[in-house]
Structures are given as structure tokens and as C-alpha cells.
Design a protein around this motif. Structure first.
Motif, PDB file in Angstrom:
ATOM      1  N   SER A 184       9.671   0.815  31.578  1.00 33.63           N
ATOM      2  CA  SER A 184       8.853   1.344  32.816  1.00 33.63           C
ATOM      3  C   SER A 184       9.546   1.015  34.086  1.00 33.63           C
ATOM      4  O   SER A 184       9.705   1.947  34.858  1.00 33.63           O
ATOM      5  CB  SER A 184       7.511   0.775  32.752  1.00 33.63           C
ATOM      6  OG  SER A 184       6.906   1.194  31.696  1.00 33.63           O
ATOM      7  N   SER A 185      10.294  -0.223  34.185  1.00 37.83           N
ATOM      8  CA  SER A 185      10.925  -0.532  35.506  1.00 37.83           C
ATOM      9  C   SER A 185      12.090   0.079  35.441  1.00 37.83           C
ATOM     10  O   SER A 185      12.672   0.529  36.576  1.00 37.83           O
ATOM     11  CB  SER A 185      11.162  -2.153  35.310  1.00 37.83           C
ATOM     12  OG  SER A 185      11.745  -2.528  36.288  1.00 37.83           O
ATOM     13  N   THR A 188      11.406   4.004  36.684  1.00 41.48           N
ATOM     14  CA  THR A 188      11.438   3.892  38.018  1.00 41.48           C
ATOM     15  C   THR A 188      12.332   3.902  38.890  1.00 41.48           C
ATOM     16  O   THR A 188      12.693   4.439  39.783  1.00 41.48           O
ATOM     17  CB  THR A 188      10.219   2.827  38.514  1.00 41.48           C
ATOM     18  OG1 THR A 188       8.947   2.783  37.720  1.00 41.48           O
ATOM     19  CG2 THR A 188       9.759   2.722  40.023  1.00 41.48           C
ATOM     20  N   ASP A 189      13.344   2.831  38.626  1.00 40.38           N
ATOM     21  CA  ASP A 189      14.591   2.646  39.295  1.00 40.38           C
ATOM     22  C   ASP A 189      15.513   4.140  39.026  1.00 40.38           C
ATOM     23  O   ASP A 189      16.212   4.408  40.115  1.00 40.38           O
ATOM     24  CB  ASP A 189      15.176   1.702  38.477  1.00 40.38           C
ATOM     25  CG  ASP A 189      14.586   0.420  39.118  1.00 40.38           C
ATOM     26  OD1 ASP A 189      13.637   0.164  40.011  1.00 40.38           O
ATOM     27  OD2 ASP A 189      14.835  -0.971  38.449  1.00 40.38           O
ATOM     28  N   ARG A 191      14.457   7.247  38.852  1.00 34.99           N
ATOM     29  CA  ARG A 191      13.942   8.160  39.544  1.00 34.99           C
ATOM     30  C   ARG A 191      14.333   7.967  41.107  1.00 34.99           C
ATOM     31  O   ARG A 191      14.702   8.846  41.607  1.00 34.99           O
ATOM     32  CB  ARG A 191      12.258   8.204  39.436  1.00 34.99           C
ATOM     33  CG  ARG A 191      11.938   8.800  38.131  1.00 34.99           C
ATOM     34  CD  ARG A 191      10.271   8.558  38.153  1.00 34.99           C
ATOM     35  NE  ARG A 191      10.011   9.341  36.890  1.00 34.99           N
ATOM     36  CZ  ARG A 191       8.792   9.186  36.253  1.00 34.99           C
ATOM     37  NH1 ARG A 191       7.816   8.663  36.999  1.00 34.99           N
ATOM     38  NH2 ARG A 191       8.325   9.621  35.077  1.00 34.99           N
ATOM     39  N   ALA A 192      14.121   6.851  41.472  1.00 36.72           N
ATOM     40  CA  ALA A 192      14.583   6.608  42.785  1.00 36.72           C
ATOM     41  C   ALA A 192      16.201   6.692  43.072  1.00 36.72           C
ATOM     42  O   ALA A 192      16.589   7.284  44.050  1.00 36.72           O
ATOM     43  CB  ALA A 192      14.383   4.966  43.172  1.00 36.72           C
TER      44      ALA A 192
END
Length: 534
Positions: A184-185, A188-189, A191-192
Motif C-alpha cells: 500500500s505504501s 501511494t508513492d 502514484r505521487a
């Protein structure tokens, strides 16, 4: 045989041991103590064996059942060895599993399935071992009921495998959860980074593009790990030998208890024998006397234990020993003129031994004078018999005129005359030798019946004599007394070792100073006796 000092004045006997120190350390070898008290040791061994046998008869019969479990490397074991691990790592892993099999967590599960057993009760009867060079655990349980022992052993093996499976699943689930969280982490990274690659300077867009590529690779790896963990099949092990019929576990113990009791009895018997030997502290052989610094001139052969039990003692043993002693004394050059026979235990001299020595010299054709140094005043009516005490006190007395005849033609007796306190003060080596000199000059061999060597008079007699014989009784004379006798200063000293049996001493009664019967048995008139000595 020790040599003597022929001079008129006695010289000190050389000694390597100071007068105030013992000649022996007092240590008694255990083998010697056991040999002397063999009966006590045998009784202690028998009592120990009987006690072990009686205790084995009171033991409750117990049965043991064993189940064998093959332990496979599992994810749930944090100590699981890697494929390249060394043997020590594998042994540590198995020892850890053995501790887990006997843990309260596993036994609590067994107790819930087998009431009324408790965790503590199960722990007392459970034994988990690791056979050498194997990947197997042996789970054994002992109980008084064979069916119960078999059932508990099987339940424990199953509970251990179930506990191991739960631990493996818990560890695997925790790892999957960590991978999901990390995934999950990373998403998120990613996508950023993808959004940032569309904005900014060319350099910033290039950096964000490369970062997004790295995050995609990491995400692929995390998804692969999650798939591997979710699809992993880690066998925890299996029961390769179910709990069999319980065997009697007390038979070997019952056989070993009498043996153990006998060994314990042997130890106790040896300790008692050693303590008794040190407490009594007696000498029993010529070697022990020589160890204490007193050379053995002659010794009566000691009968064997079997002969002592049957009371088969040699009646001629003492006579043969005295004759050997006589030959050894007569072979010396120069021959001792004054021989003192003293005891080193008790308050009375060894009269029977002294008389036997004097009589042996007389029977060999030597003129002998037996000198008494102890005894009450003798005589009849108002006239007291004069003897050594009066000769020491009055110089005018002729010691040759004080001699009394005996049953042996060549043996005469110089009585003690009864010593008073004042006369005992005159019992010194120089004075005593001066009194006995006329007897020696007349061609007599003087045998002095000395007081015990622990008295001042006994030390004076031994100092005045050319040869001192200390009578040591085997099994009764203490080692300390022999060591003390060995420190007496004077002429040559030797020990005459006798035994306690009836055959070790002469069987004829010792004559008493001035015994009328003894004087009437002589075949030599008093006039011829006096003339002969003059």
C-alpha cells in the motif's frame, strides 16, 4: 637387628624426628582400614543391598509409553536452520522444539483433553528427548496405568504438532500483513511519482520517471512475495511412531536399587572402617611399627583370619620368635650385656615376655640375671627382701648377694625390693648401669624387666641398656604409644611384636618376686649361687 652402644655411659640414639613431633602423620590408608575391618564392610554392603531390595519392593509399578515425532523445518520456528546452516544450528533448533513440546502452552491443551490431569502433573511424568543425529523428538509419558500413559503420550504429540502449526500460521500471517502494508505504501508513492513526472523542469520530470520505475519494480516484488506467502505449504512434522503399549519402567530401577544400595553400603562401610581405625589407632603388623620409626627386632607370626575364627593358633609361635630373637642378639659383635624389655602400653611391665626372653638365653647355656624394676616389698616376718631399690640407695650392698635362684640353673633373679618415692628418684641411667656393672663383670647377661616406656623409670632403664626391646601387642598397642616409644633416647631400640591370642604369649605363669615355691624348685643352693657369681 639394631646394634648397641658398648660404652658405660649411654649415648643418645640418633633420631631424625624432633622429640616434640610425632613420627607419623596419623594417616591410615583406606585399604588397610578396610582389610582390618573387612567384616564391618561386608555387613554394611549386605545391609545396603537388603535396604535397596526392600525399598524396590515398596515402589509402585509405573509404565512408560513413547511417541516419536519427525520435525520438519517450518516457517513458524524462528530458529529454523537455513539450507546452509551447520549442525550446531540444527541441534539448537531441535532442543528448542523439545522445550516447546514440554511447555505449559502444549500441556494445557493436553490437560483440557484428559481431565483430571493438570499441567503440573503432566510435566512430572513427561520426558522429551532428542536422539543423536536425528530430526526426531521422543515424547515419553510415565504413569501407573499403562492405558493412561499411552493416551497421554499420543495426546502430547498431537498437541505439540497442532501448537507448531498454529505458530507457523501466525508467523506467516504476520509476514503477509507486513507485505500488504508495504505494498500500500509503495502504491501511494508510485502514484505521487507518476503525477510529478508530468510537471516541472526536464530534470525533475526525469527523476520522477526513474523513481516511478523503481517503485513499479518494488511493487512487482512485493506482489510476488505476497503470492508466495499466501500459497506456501510448510509441513510442521508428523507422528512417525504412535504411542505404543506402555512398558514397565520400574523393573530396571528395581534391579538397580539393590546394586546401588550395596555400593552405598560399601561407601559407608569404608568410611566407618576408616573412622574406627583412626579412632582406635592401633598397630597390627611389623610394617606399621616400622613406619612409626621403631625397627622390628622380631615378630610373632599373626594367624590368618580363618585361623582366628576357628581358634587354630600355633602354640609354638611365641617360642620360635623368642629363639630367633635370641639368635639375632647373640650374633651381634660385641654382644649386648644389658637387655631391657619394656612395654609401651599399660602401667605394668610385660613380665611374661621378659621372663621368656631371659629363660631362652639361660636354656642356651648363658648365665642370665633377670632384674625386676617393679613390684611391692617382699619378705617374710619382719625382714624384708632387699633388691634393686636398696642397691640403688646404698652403695655398700653387693648386688651379687641379692640374687635369688630360679628353676633354671643358669637363671637368677634380682628382685625389685619395693621402690619408695625416694628410691625412684635414684632410677637414672648412670646410677642403674653402675649397679648392674658387677653382674656384667661376673659374666652374666642382664635382662631388665623395664617399666613402661612412658614413665621416667622406663626411659631410664632403656637409656642404661645396651639393647632395648619394646613389646608391642598387635591390635591393642596404639600407634601414638609406639611413636612415643620410638623417640626415647638411649641405646639401640627394637620392637618385639606379639599378638593378643593365647598362642602369642607363654602359657606358664609368671613367678613373683620372692615366691617361696619358686625358690624351693631350684636345684642350686644359695651358697653355690653366691660363690658362682663371685
Amino acid at each position: 637387628m639394631p646394634t648397641h652402644q658398648p660404652s658405660d655411659q649411654p649415648t643418645d640414639r640418633p633420631s631424625d624426628v624432633p622429640a616434640d613431633e610425632p613420627t607419623s602423620s596419623g594417616r591410615v590408608p583406606t585399604a588397610r582400614a578396610v582389610r582390618h575391618h573387612l567384616a564391618l564392610v561386608v555387613v554394611a554392603v549386605l545391609l545396603g543391598a537388603v535396604a535397596g531390595w526392600a525399598y524396590a519392593g515398596t515402589m509402585t509399578t509405573s509404565y512408560t509409553s513413547t511417541a516419536r515425532v519427525l520435525v520438519d523445518p517450518a516457517v513458524g520456528n524462528p530458529f529454523v536452520p537455513t539450507p546452509t546452516a551447520v549442525r550446531q544450528d540444527e541441534l539448537t533448533s531441535l532442543e528448542t522444539e523439545a522445550q516447546v513440546a514440554g511447555s505449559a502452552e502444549v500441556l494445557a491443551s493436553v490437560a483440557r483433553q484428559a481431565p483430571p490431569w493438570t499441567t503440573a502433573g503432566l510435566a512430572r511424568g513427561l520426558l522429551v528427548t532428542v536422539p543423536p543425529n536425528s530430526q526426531v523428538l521422543e515424547i515419553s509419558f510415565t504413569a501407573t496405568d499403562p492405558a493412561v500413559a499411552r493416551r497421554i503420550a499420543g495426546l502430547t504429540a498431537d498437541a505439540y504438532l497442532a501448537n507448531r502449526a498454529r505458530r507457523s500460521d501466525a508467523v506467516n500471517a504476520a509476514r503477509v500483513h507486513r507485505v500488504v502494508t508495504q505494498t500500500s505504501s509503495v502504491v501511494t508513492d508510485l502514484r505521487a511519482a507518476t503525477a510529478a513526472a508530468q510537471q516541472g523542469t526536464p530534470a525533475e520530470r526525469l527523476f520522477q520517471t526513474q523513481l516511478a520505475t523503481a517503485l513499479r519494480n518494488e511493487l512487482v516484488n512485493l506482489r510476488a512475495q505476497r503470492t508466495a506467502l499466501e500459497n506456501s505449504d510448510s509441513p510442521v512434522g508428523a507422528v512417525i511412531t504412535p504411542a505404543g503399549v506402555a512398558q514397565d519402567a520400574t523393573s530396571l530401577v528395581a534391579l538397580g536399587l539393590p546394586v546401588g544400595g550395596g555400593l552405598a553400603g560399601l561407601l559407608v562401610g569404608c568410611l566407618l572402617a576408616l573412622a574406627l581405625e583412626r579412632f582406635r589407632g592401633v598397630v597390627r603388623s611389623p610394617a606399621e611399627v616400622a613406619e612409626l620409626g621403631l625397627p622390628v627386632a622380631a615378630a610373632v607370626p599373626q594367624p590368618s583370619p580363618w585361623a582366628r575364627v576357628l581358634r587354630r593358633e600355633d602354640p609354638e609361635a611365641f617360642g620360635d620368635t623368642v629363639r630367633r630373637l635370641r639368635a639375632a642378639v647373640l650374633e651381634q659383635d660385641p654382644r649386648p650385656d644389658i637387655v631391657a624389655v619394656a612395654s609401651c602400653d599399660g602401667d605394668r611391665p610385660r613380665s611374661e615376655v621378659c621372663e621368656a626372653v631371659a629363660e631362652s638365653f639361660a636354656r642356651a647355656g648363658h648365665r642370665v640375671v633377670l632384674v625386676r624394676t617393679d613390684g611391692p616389698p617382699i619378705g617374710g616376718g619382719l625382714v624384708a627382701q632387699e633388691g634393686l631399690a636398696q642397691a640403688l640407695e646404698y652403695d655398700r650392698l653387693d648386688v651379687l648377694e641379692l640374687l635369688l635362684p630360679s628353676v633354671e640353673p643358669l637363671l637368677c633373679l634380682l628382685p625389685s625390693g619395693g621402690f619408695t618415692a625416694q628410691q625412684r628418684e635414684l632410677m637414672v641411667a648412670a646410677r642403674l648401669r653402675a649397679v648392674l656393672r658387677p653382674l656384667v663383670e661376673a659374666g652374666n647377661l642382664v635382662v631388665v624387666e623395664s617399666p613402661t616406656v612412658h614413665r621416667a623409670e622406663g626411659e631410664a632403664v632403656l637409656a642404661a641398656a645396651d639393647l632395648g626391646l619394646v613389646v608391642v601387642v598387635a591390635g591393642r598397642t596404639r600407634r601414638a604409644d609406639v611413636a612415643r616409644a620410638a623417640r626415647v633416647r638411649g641405646g639401640s631400640l627394637g620392637a618385639l611384636l606379639v599378638g593378643r591370642g593365647r598362642a602369642s604369649l607363654p602359657d606358664h605363669p609368671a613367678p613373683v618376686d620372692g615366691d617361696p615355691a619358686a625358690r624351693t624348685r631350684t636345684a642350686v643352693p644359695q651358697q653355690q649361687l653366691t660363690r658362682r657369681h663371685r
